[in-house]
Design an enzyme around this catalytic site. Sequence first.
Site, PDB file in Angstrom:
ATOM      1  N   GLU A 139      -5.224   7.339   0.032  1.00 25.39           N
ATOM      2  CA  GLU A 139      -5.689   6.688   1.249  1.00 25.39           C
ATOM      3  C   GLU A 139      -4.628   6.675   2.343  1.00 25.39           C
ATOM      4  O   GLU A 139      -4.934   6.869   3.508  1.00 25.39           O
ATOM      5  CB  GLU A 139      -6.102   5.231   0.961  1.00 25.39           C
ATOM      6  N   GLY A 188     -12.961  -5.375  -1.615  1.00 25.98           N
ATOM      7  CA  GLY A 188     -12.638  -4.240  -2.474  1.00 25.98           C
ATOM      8  C   GLY A 188     -13.803  -3.692  -3.272  1.00 25.98           C
ATOM      9  O   GLY A 188     -14.563  -4.429  -3.891  1.00 25.98           O
ATOM     10  N   ASP A 241     -12.340   4.797  -2.474  1.00 23.22           N
ATOM     11  CA  ASP A 241     -12.819   3.469  -2.872  1.00 23.22           C
ATOM     12  C   ASP A 241     -13.813   3.558  -4.023  1.00 23.22           C
ATOM     13  O   ASP A 241     -13.946   2.625  -4.807  1.00 23.22           O
ATOM     14  CB  ASP A 241     -13.557   2.785  -1.707  1.00 23.22           C
ATOM     15  N   ASP A 288      -6.679  -1.510  -3.062  1.00 23.57           N
ATOM     16  CA  ASP A 288      -8.027  -1.747  -2.545  1.00 23.57           C
ATOM     17  C   ASP A 288      -8.165  -3.256  -2.344  1.00 23.57           C
ATOM     18  O   ASP A 288      -7.828  -4.031  -3.234  1.00 23.57           O
ATOM     19  CB  ASP A 288      -9.036  -1.238  -3.585  1.00 23.57           C
ATOM     20  N   ASP A 316       0.852  -1.205   0.000  1.00 19.53           N
ATOM     21  CA  ASP A 316       0.000   0.000   0.000  1.00 19.53           C
ATOM     22  C   ASP A 316       0.881   1.246   0.000  1.00 19.53           C
ATOM     23  O   ASP A 316       0.652   2.191  -0.756  1.00 19.53           O
ATOM     24  CB  ASP A 316      -0.877   0.083   1.269  1.00 19.53           C
ATOM     25  N   THR A 331      -7.000  -4.729   0.880  1.00 18.63           N
ATOM     26  CA  THR A 331      -5.761  -5.097   1.591  1.00 18.63           C
ATOM     27  C   THR A 331      -5.917  -6.389   2.393  1.00 18.63           C
ATOM     28  O   THR A 331      -5.010  -7.227   2.389  1.00 18.63           O
ATOM     29  CB  THR A 331      -5.304  -3.950   2.518  1.00 18.63           C
ATOM     30  N   HIS A 348     -16.211  -6.886   6.118  1.00 15.16           N
ATOM     31  CA  HIS A 348     -16.720  -5.814   6.986  1.00 15.16           C
ATOM     32  C   HIS A 348     -18.238  -5.891   7.135  1.00 15.16           C
ATOM     33  O   HIS A 348     -18.927  -4.878   7.114  1.00 15.16           O
ATOM     34  CB  HIS A 348     -16.335  -4.440   6.430  1.00 15.16           C
ATOM     35  N   LYS A 351     -15.782  -5.271  -6.646  1.00 10.90           N
ATOM     36  CA  LYS A 351     -17.247  -5.396  -6.667  1.00 10.90           C
ATOM     37  C   LYS A 351     -17.836  -4.721  -7.912  1.00 10.90           C
ATOM     38  O   LYS A 351     -18.710  -5.285  -8.571  1.00 10.90           O
ATOM     39  CB  LYS A 351     -17.855  -4.780  -5.405  1.00 10.90           C
ATOM     40  N   ASP A 404      -6.643   5.068  -4.270  1.00  5.36           N
ATOM     41  CA  ASP A 404      -6.504   3.940  -3.353  1.00  5.36           C
ATOM     42  C   ASP A 404      -5.447   3.024  -3.967  1.00  5.36           C
ATOM     43  O   ASP A 404      -5.702   2.338  -4.943  1.00  5.36           O
ATOM     44  CB  ASP A 404      -7.830   3.185  -3.167  1.00  5.36           C
TER      45      ASP A 404
END
Length: 309
Positions: free
Chosen positions: A74, A220, A247, A121, A51, A123, A198, A224, A118
């Site tokens: 980010e 990510g 994102d 994305d 990152d 991670t 999440h 998606k 980002d």
Amino acid sequence: MAQTAPLIPRLVASSIAIANRAGEIIRNVMSKGDLGIVEKTGKNDLQTEADRSAQRCIITSLSKQFPSITIIGEEDEPSDSPVPSDWVVSEVDQDILRLECPDNLQQVSAEEVVVWVDPLDGTSEYTQGLLDHVTVLIGIAVGNRSVAGVIHQPYYNYQKENEPLGRTIWGIRGVGVGGFEPKAAPEGQRIITTTRSHSTPEVQATLDAMKPDNILRVGGAGHKVMLLIEGKAHAYVFASAGCKRWDTCAPEAILVALGGKLTDMHGKEYSYDKNTPFPNKGGVLATGKGENHEWYLEKVPEAIRKKLV
Ligand SMILES: *[C@@H]1O[C@H](CO)[C@@H](O)[C@H](O)[C@H]1NC(C)=O
């Protein structure tokens, strides 16, 4: 040619080359075996050497070529060590410079541009070896609107032999998309993609209310939205405040260039103005071309919608 093309195509042309280089850096960190993982907030939010290095490559390269634009990344890791010279990209994708640019993008000045980065994305998926979930996102906004984006997928094809590793997808509103084959999702079904790592009771209750035939839980926002534009899912639903402007900026531009839509759970578009707060507090609802965005909005349970402000 490079001097005569307007700013937005030049930015996209450079961002494609820069994202490709960032993807190499991400693969190199992985193949060296030491990811240098640190926890950013103690709350399921990791950062790795990849990152940090990918962001330094992207920001250094973009700001060298476009000194007057605003760039928001980010990772806020100011580093005093010099950026290796082979991380500073000056190549551009020549094909993009030859595209016809609509009137509203002809005269954009550098001062109006905000680039949301980002560098990696997905991670957590990267650290867990779910490598095709990982993307590099470079989103280009003019004023408060996302107008163009680049998504690089460094591990595309990584499980296939004899196929080129990695790919780069781009989109410019009013111009078009490239780097992939757009496809509509299957008719007569409802496939929803959502977060893998999440989830919350609200995220799940919102999905349940939409009665999907299938749920694809992947890492990510970049990945998606790829599922939407390649016809593998009809909608991306995340009823949580847990993602940020970097994102969604690039994926939104590509999705919208194709006729799709990305809003919060109230149906409101996010502002990508340079002074906007980073969190996408209203959640994310994205739908592919031809999907009824309103239908999904109406299904969000009222009590959950009220919390997402
Ligand atoms: C962007 O700014 C314009 C003009 O101030 C405003 O009308 C519009 O609602 C804003 N859009 C977003 C997405 O914030």
